[in-house]
Motif scaffolding. Structure first.
Motif, short mmCIF file in Angstrom:
data_model
loop_
_atom_site.label_atom_id
_atom_site.label_comp_id
_atom_site.label_asym_id
_atom_site.label_seq_id
_atom_site.Cartn_x
_atom_site.Cartn_y
_atom_site.Cartn_z
N MET A 96 0.85 -1.18 0.00
CA MET A 96 0.00 0.00 0.00
C MET A 96 0.90 1.24 0.00
O MET A 96 1.82 1.34 0.79
N SER A 97 0.59 2.17 -0.88
CA SER A 97 1.40 3.39 -0.96
C SER A 97 1.18 4.27 0.27
O SER A 97 0.19 4.13 0.99
N ASP A 98 2.10 5.18 0.49
CA ASP A 98 1.99 6.09 1.63
C ASP A 98 0.72 6.95 1.55
O ASP A 98 0.10 7.23 2.57
N THR A 99 0.34 7.37 0.33
CA THR A 99 -0.86 8.20 0.22
C THR A 99 -2.13 7.40 0.49
O THR A 99 -3.04 7.89 1.16
N VAL A 100 -2.18 6.16 0.02
CA VAL A 100 -3.34 5.31 0.32
C VAL A 100 -3.41 5.07 1.82
O VAL A 100 -4.49 5.14 2.42
N VAL B 167 -9.72 2.96 -1.87
CA VAL B 167 -9.27 4.33 -2.15
C VAL B 167 -8.80 4.41 -3.60
O VAL B 167 -8.11 3.53 -4.09
N ARG B 168 -9.21 5.50 -4.25
CA ARG B 168 -8.68 5.79 -5.59
C ARG B 168 -8.43 7.28 -5.71
O ARG B 168 -8.97 8.08 -4.95
N PHE B 169 -7.58 7.64 -6.66
CA PHE B 169 -7.16 9.03 -6.85
C PHE B 169 -7.47 9.46 -8.27
O PHE B 169 -6.71 9.18 -9.20
N PRO B 170 -8.60 10.17 -8.49
CA PRO B 170 -8.91 10.63 -9.84
C PRO B 170 -7.90 11.66 -10.34
O PRO B 170 -7.67 11.77 -11.55
N VAL B 171 -7.33 12.42 -9.42
CA VAL B 171 -6.22 13.34 -9.69
C VAL B 171 -5.30 13.26 -8.47
O VAL B 171 -5.73 12.83 -7.39
N PRO B 172 -4.05 13.66 -8.58
CA PRO B 172 -3.10 13.41 -7.49
C PRO B 172 -3.48 13.92 -6.09
O PRO B 172 -3.20 13.25 -5.11
#
Length: 139
Positions: free
Chosen positions: A1-5, A75-80
């Motif tokens: 899992m990434s740090d942002t997730v 969790v998803r990121f449509p833009v950063p």
């Protein structure tokens, strides 16, 4: 899992932690000042202060002894700098307006978060009850 997730998922779990501690100040601090929140019955609160006040009222009454459990966070990121987090939840220990115990409920919580100078903050939230046995059908 990434740090942002991980960071976004942590906010979602803090939502439940604050709920379970009935700390609506800390709960409200998860939201941006201009955030909006639509609850399971369609009440629409605008701004962090209104979100806090509404939850303080219900946590003094029907949710006073409730416990919220968050599961299945996606969790998803449509833009950063914007995250969409959906999670399933289970609520137990809540009561009707007359104080009678209510059965456990389940639902889906949608939180939209933005990366800010203070970290991730909820900018929009919508909660939905799952009503077993009810299906959507075309009109």
């Amino acid at each position: 899992m990434s740090d942002t997730v991980t960071a976004v998922t942590r906010i979602v779990h803090q939502f439940a932690e604050c709920w379970n501690q009935h700390d609506m100040k800390a709960f409200a601090d998860l939201f941006a000042p201009d955030a909006e929140f639509v609850n399971v019955v369609g009440l629409w609160w605008k701004g962090r202060d209104e979100i806090r006040r509404a939850h303080e009222l219900t946590h003094a009454t029907m949710f006073r002894d409730s416990r919220l459990t968050i599961t299945d966070v996606s969790v998803r990121f449509p833009v950063p700098d914007i995250a969409i987090a959906r999670s399933r939840w289970r609520l137990e220990g809540h009561v009707a307006p007359d104080g009678a115990p209510l059965p456990a409920r389940t639902g889906v919580l949608l939180n939209v978060l933005a990366s800010t100078s203070r970290g991730w903050a909820i900018i929009d939230s919508q909660n939905t009850d799952i009503i077993d046995g009810v299906l959507s059908r075309p009109q």
